[in-house]
Design a protein around this motif. Structure first.
Motif, PDB file in Angstrom:
ATOM      1  N   SER A 213     -18.573 -84.245  38.626  1.00 22.99           N
ATOM      2  CA  SER A 213     -17.287 -84.755  39.076  1.00 22.99           C
ATOM      3  C   SER A 213     -16.206 -83.712  38.825  1.00 22.99           C
ATOM      4  N   ASP A 214     -15.306 -83.549  39.805  1.00 17.76           N
ATOM      5  CA  ASP A 214     -14.238 -82.556  39.643  1.00 17.76           C
ATOM      6  C   ASP A 214     -12.889 -83.148  40.022  1.00 17.76           C
ATOM      7  N   ASN A 215     -11.843 -82.419  39.682  1.00 15.91           N
ATOM      8  CA  ASN A 215     -10.481 -82.832  40.015  1.00 15.91           C
ATOM      9  C   ASN A 215      -9.906 -81.971  41.138  1.00 15.91           C
ATOM     10  N   GLY A 216     -10.768 -81.537  42.017  1.00 20.61           N
ATOM     11  CA  GLY A 216     -10.363 -80.628  43.093  1.00 20.61           C
ATOM     12  C   GLY A 216      -9.675 -81.314  44.248  1.00 20.61           C
ATOM     13  N   ILE A 217      -9.836 -80.750  45.444  1.00 20.16           N
ATOM     14  CA  ILE A 217      -9.116 -81.229  46.626  1.00 20.16           C
ATOM     15  C   ILE A 217      -9.715 -82.501  47.214  1.00 20.16           C
ATOM     16  N   GLY A 218     -10.922 -82.857  46.787  1.00 17.37           N
ATOM     17  CA  GLY A 218     -11.544 -84.086  47.261  1.00 17.37           C
ATOM     18  C   GLY A 218     -12.054 -83.985  48.684  1.00 17.37           C
ATOM     19  N   ILE A 219     -12.772 -85.024  49.095  1.00 16.73           N
ATOM     20  CA  ILE A 219     -13.293 -85.140  50.459  1.00 16.73           C
ATOM     21  C   ILE A 219     -12.908 -86.526  50.950  1.00 16.73           C
ATOM     22  N   ALA A 220     -12.199 -86.587  52.057  1.00 16.58           N
ATOM     23  CA  ALA A 220     -11.820 -87.879  52.627  1.00 16.58           C
ATOM     24  C   ALA A 220     -13.081 -88.694  52.912  1.00 16.58           C
ATOM     25  N   GLU A 221     -12.991 -89.997  52.717  1.00 15.03           N
ATOM     26  CA  GLU A 221     -14.153 -90.873  52.864  1.00 15.03           C
ATOM     27  C   GLU A 221     -14.845 -90.703  54.216  1.00 15.03           C
ATOM     28  N   ASP A 222     -14.073 -90.505  55.274  1.00 13.04           N
ATOM     29  CA  ASP A 222     -14.642 -90.351  56.617  1.00 13.04           C
ATOM     30  C   ASP A 222     -15.509 -89.106  56.760  1.00 13.04           C
ATOM     31  N   PHE A 223     -15.348 -88.123  55.868  1.00 22.08           N
ATOM     32  CA  PHE A 223     -16.067 -86.852  55.985  1.00 22.08           C
ATOM     33  C   PHE A 223     -17.157 -86.674  54.930  1.00 22.08           C
ATOM     34  N   ARG A 224     -17.347 -87.658  54.060  1.00 27.55           N
ATOM     35  CA  ARG A 224     -18.288 -87.496  52.934  1.00 27.55           C
ATOM     36  C   ARG A 224     -19.733 -87.325  53.376  1.00 27.55           C
ATOM     37  N   GLU A 225     -20.115 -87.901  54.478  1.00 29.28           N
ATOM     38  CA  GLU A 225     -21.480 -87.710  54.980  1.00 29.28           C
ATOM     39  C   GLU A 225     -21.567 -86.439  55.820  1.00 29.28           C
ATOM     40  N   ARG A 226     -20.521 -86.142  56.538  1.00 37.20           N
ATOM     41  CA  ARG A 226     -20.498 -84.980  57.433  1.00 37.20           C
ATOM     42  C   ARG A 226     -20.748 -83.668  56.685  1.00 37.20           C
ATOM     43  N   VAL A 227     -20.275 -83.548  55.449  1.00 32.52           N
ATOM     44  CA  VAL A 227     -20.410 -82.281  54.728  1.00 32.52           C
ATOM     45  C   VAL A 227     -21.861 -81.874  54.512  1.00 32.52           C
ATOM     46  N   PHE A 228     -22.787 -82.812  54.648  1.00 30.44           N
ATOM     47  CA  PHE A 228     -24.198 -82.501  54.423  1.00 30.44           C
ATOM     48  C   PHE A 228     -24.900 -81.962  55.668  1.00 30.44           C
ATOM     49  N   GLY A 229     -24.204 -81.893  56.790  1.00 35.72           N
ATOM     50  CA  GLY A 229     -24.789 -81.373  58.027  1.00 35.72           C
ATOM     51  C   GLY A 229     -24.830 -79.851  58.025  1.00 35.72           C
ATOM     52  N   LEU A 230     -25.739 -79.298  58.826  1.00 32.36           N
ATOM     53  CA  LEU A 230     -25.866 -77.847  58.936  1.00 32.36           C
ATOM     54  C   LEU A 230     -24.571 -77.226  59.449  1.00 32.36           C
ATOM     55  N   PHE A 231     -24.120 -76.184  58.780  1.00 29.17           N
ATOM     56  CA  PHE A 231     -22.945 -75.395  59.157  1.00 29.17           C
ATOM     57  C   PHE A 231     -21.665 -76.224  59.270  1.00 29.17           C
ATOM     58  N   GLN A 232     -21.608 -77.335  58.561  1.00 26.45           N
ATOM     59  CA  GLN A 232     -20.410 -78.174  58.608  1.00 26.45           C
ATOM     60  C   GLN A 232     -19.386 -77.680  57.599  1.00 26.45           C
ATOM     61  N   ARG A 233     -18.199 -77.452  58.077  1.00 23.27           N
ATOM     62  CA  ARG A 233     -17.090 -77.008  57.235  1.00 23.27           C
ATOM     63  C   ARG A 233     -15.926 -77.945  57.487  1.00 23.27           C
ATOM     64  N   LEU A 234     -15.199 -78.284  56.433  1.00 20.27           N
ATOM     65  CA  LEU A 234     -14.018 -79.121  56.581  1.00 20.27           C
ATOM     66  C   LEU A 234     -12.734 -78.294  56.564  1.00 20.27           C
ATOM     67  N   HIS A 235     -12.870 -77.010  56.238  1.00 22.99           N
ATOM     68  CA  HIS A 235     -11.705 -76.134  56.122  1.00 22.99           C
ATOM     69  C   HIS A 235     -11.993 -74.834  56.855  1.00 22.99           C
ATOM     70  N   ALA A 236     -10.935 -74.155  57.244  1.00 23.41           N
ATOM     71  CA  ALA A 236     -11.067 -72.872  57.926  1.00 23.41           C
ATOM     72  C   ALA A 236     -11.660 -71.829  56.981  1.00 23.41           C
ATOM     73  N   GLN A 237     -12.379 -70.890  57.554  1.00 21.91           N
ATOM     74  CA  GLN A 237     -12.963 -69.787  56.785  1.00 21.91           C
ATOM     75  C   GLN A 237     -11.882 -69.040  56.009  1.00 21.91           C
ATOM     76  N   SER A 238     -10.688 -68.959  56.565  1.00 19.47           N
ATOM     77  CA  SER A 238      -9.599 -68.241  55.896  1.00 19.47           C
ATOM     78  C   SER A 238      -9.110 -68.965  54.650  1.00 19.47           C
ATOM     79  N   GLU A 239      -9.346 -70.284  54.560  1.00 22.61           N
ATOM     80  CA  GLU A 239      -8.933 -71.045  53.381  1.00 22.61           C
ATOM     81  C   GLU A 239      -9.965 -70.951  52.257  1.00 22.61           C
ATOM     82  N   TYR A 240     -11.230 -71.139  52.604  1.00 20.17           N
ATOM     83  CA  TYR A 240     -12.314 -71.143  51.621  1.00 20.17           C
ATOM     84  C   TYR A 240     -13.515 -70.418  52.207  1.00 20.17           C
TER      85      TYR A 240
END
Length: 175
Positions: free
Chosen positions: A116-143
């Motif tokens: 568990s962390d105190n970071g930027i979090g993941i919106a509930e709507d995207f919590r499953e999406r992050v597990f997909g191949l090549f799925q990014r929630l932020h621009a490459q320039s950010e992270y």
């Protein structure tokens, strides 16, 4: 010219990381599990040592409860923890130092490992999406990243007969 070369170098580095991640993913898919007793505390210690420079640069505080020994593939568990702890350090909130808490709960015949962390979090709507191949929630320039890290984690958990989910963490972070 220097700007073009710098951009090309950055692109080459990202492509190299992506190829490495694809190779890691394909190896994890193909590996036949032959579990051994793995001390999760020792694996966390190794991961902390591997990530020491990033942890120090972020000013991250990592608190780890005593963890159990489990039947697992040590290399895969190290990759899993390196990805999850590394993400907790990387996806930090700008207004506070990263705090990461690692704990476990033992159920009848399973162990639940919680990072568990105190970071930027993941919106509930995207919590499953992050597990997909090549799925990014932020621009490459950010992270930095390839979008394969938690996909590899999901595959490792499947190899071990487990699951992985994302949920709310500390101070609106992720667990």
């Amino acid at each position: 010219v220097a700007e073009v070369l710098a951009a090309m170098s950055s692109t080459n580095q990202r492509m190299r990381r992506m190829v490495d991640d694809v190779l890691t993913y394909s190896r994890e898919v193909d590996e036949s599990p032959v579990p051994d007793d793995v001390d999760l505390n020792a694996v966390v210690d190794d991961v902390r040592a591997d990530l020491a420079a990033d942890i120090a640069a972020a000013g991250a505080d990592i608190v780890c409860q005593r963890l159990p020994t489990i039947p697992a593939l040590r290399t895969q568990i190290a990759i899993l923890l390196q990805n999850l702890i590394g993400n907790a350090v990387k996806f930090r909130a700008k207004d506070r130092a990263p705090r990461i808490e690692i704990s476990s709960r033992t159920h009848e015949d399973t162990v639940e490992l919680i990072i568990s962390d105190n970071g930027i979090g993941i919106a509930e709507d995207f919590r499953e999406r992050v597990f997909g191949l090549f799925q990014r929630l932020h621009a490459q320039s950010e992270y930095e990243g390839t979008g394969l890290g938690v996909t590899i984690c999901r595959r490792i958990m499947a190899t071990h007969g487990g699951t992985i989910t994302a949920g709310p963490g500390l101070e609106n972070g992720t667990a």
